[in-house]
Design an enzyme around this catalytic site. Structure first.
Site, PDB file in Angstrom:
ATOM      1  N   SER A   5       0.745  -1.130  -0.009  1.00 25.21           N
ATOM      2  CA  SER A   5      -0.325  -0.020  -0.047  1.00 25.21           C
ATOM      3  C   SER A   5       0.726   1.340   0.025  1.00 25.21           C
ATOM      4  CB  SER A   5      -0.936   0.068   1.201  1.00 25.21           C
ATOM      5  OG  SER A   5      -1.945  -1.064   1.081  1.00 25.21           O
ATOM      6  N   HIS A  13       0.069   4.309   4.414  1.00 27.82           N
ATOM      7  CA  HIS A  13      -0.750   4.930   3.328  1.00 27.82           C
ATOM      8  C   HIS A  13      -0.319   6.656   3.258  1.00 27.82           C
ATOM      9  CE1 HIS A  13      -4.177   1.751   3.303  1.00 27.82           C
ATOM     10  NE2 HIS A  13      -2.961   1.164   3.607  1.00 27.82           N
TER      11      HIS A  13
END
Length: 360
Positions: A224, A297
């Site tokens: 991610s 993220h």
């Protein structure tokens, strides 16, 4: 020789090929591995006989047939010139960002890293199956793997990057693969694989560093950080190529409108904010859900933005954009340095595990 090279120069018309762009593309094609950079600069200066910083077909042919070009240099330059010039957009198309999409070289990095993640997933799934542990849609990360980022084994520095190869179940893997291929391949078509490679890996690194600062006792897996770095890179490209992305966007072409800067920016902001909001909800409000590395993220996205501004191709680089690039790079380096010092000085991490990382 003139007939051989004429098609390469024709699309640039009477203006010729910009000397600076040709020098950069020849270097990207690997010419400086066989011809010293200083020697290449000398050859190109001699070719530019009128000193206008552009090389036309006649000037190039005279350089290639001149006595000061050695035979091995002639072969090397002639062999890669076509690929180099193909990546240079003619002056008449400088205002059009879409003109920069091409498959020379082909987008290989996102395909390669996706295959690597699939192979690692399959290998560990089979290995855990032999141990009696099933890999499901949402479970199956090998906690014993030397690739996994673990707070109590931070001295194994490679884990800050290799965690991207592991995934918590096949849904996690598939979603990241779709995400990075849809976002990464278009980036490679314009900015080429080496730039996307650097941004992806630096995003993965920034993601794990941000995670290590905020989630002191939680392990980390998944790509991610790299995926969000691609979003940040797209936003960086929009910022530095805003005018070029809006070229003829209101002339009735639906494709140009959908690829215009405001539409792109809206899509990427909605995508990143929406996905992060879901991650925040699952992390703090959904009982029994797997802990999601939200800071990974965010760290990945910021890295893609900060590194993308100075690194990605800028069609017409302005002075303020160049300054913004330096500022962005310094901020990224300061962030990295802060996280490294934090990891070394903070005492709230789990006790360091010095045992063997790979049980038989």
């Amino acid at each position: 020789m003139e007939d051989r090279f004429r098609p390469m120069f024709d699309k640039h018309g009477r203006q010729g090929v910009p000397l600076k762009d040709l020098r950069e593309e020849l270097e990207e094609e690997g010419l400086t591995e066989s011809i010293a950079p200083e020697r290449l600069d000398e050859l190109l200066r001699r070719a530019d006989q009128d000193g206008d910083k552009r090389i036309r077909l006649g000037e190039f042919v005279r350089m290639m047939t001149g006595d000061y070009v050695q035979e091995h240099e002639r072969k090397k330059i002639g062999g890669i010139l076509g690929a180099a010039i193909a990546n240079i957009v003619p002056q008449s198309m400088r205002e059009d960002f879409i003109a920069h999409y091409n498959c020379k070289p082909p987008p290989i990095f996102m395909i390669f890293i996706s295959i690597a993640e699939i192979v690692v997933f399959i290998v560990y799934a089979e290995e855990q199956k032999s141990r009696g542990v099933a890999t499901t849609a949402t479970t199956g990360v090998p906690l014993y793997s030397p690739l996994l980022y673990k707070p109590d084994r931070r001295y194994e520095a490679w884990r800050f990057v290799t965690y991207m190869l592991l995934h918590q179940g096949y849904i996690h893997l598939i979603s990241n693969l779709i995400f990075q291929l849809l976002l990464g391949l278009p980036l490679e078509l314009v900015h080429k694989f080496w730039r996307v490679f650097l941004i992806y890996v630096l995003g993965v690194l920034a993601g794990s560093l941000a995670h290590s600062v905020t989630d002191h006792s939680v392990s980390l897996c998944g790509a991610s950080g790299g995926c969000y770095a691609l979003i940040g890179a797209h936003i960086a490209s929009i910022i530095t190529n805003w005018k070029e992305m809006n070229y003829k966007c209101c002339d009735g072409s639906i494709v140009r409108f959908l690829l215009s800067a405001p539409v792109r920016l809206t899509v990427f902001l909605v995508l990143s904010i929406g996905d992060t909001s879901v991650a925040v909800y699952r992390r703090f409000f959904e009982e029994g859900a797997t802990k999601i590395g939200i800071s990974a993220h965010i760290g990945g996205m910021l890295a893609g933005l900060l590194v993308g501004i100075p690194l990605l191709k800028n069609v017409n680089e302005l002075t303020w954009e160049k300054r913004l690039g330096w500022v962005s790079l310094v901020i990224y380096l300061l962030f990295t340095a802060f996280c490294m010092f934090f990891n070394g000085l903070y005492t709230g991490y789990p006790e360091t595990d010095w045992t063997s990382c790979c049980p038989a």
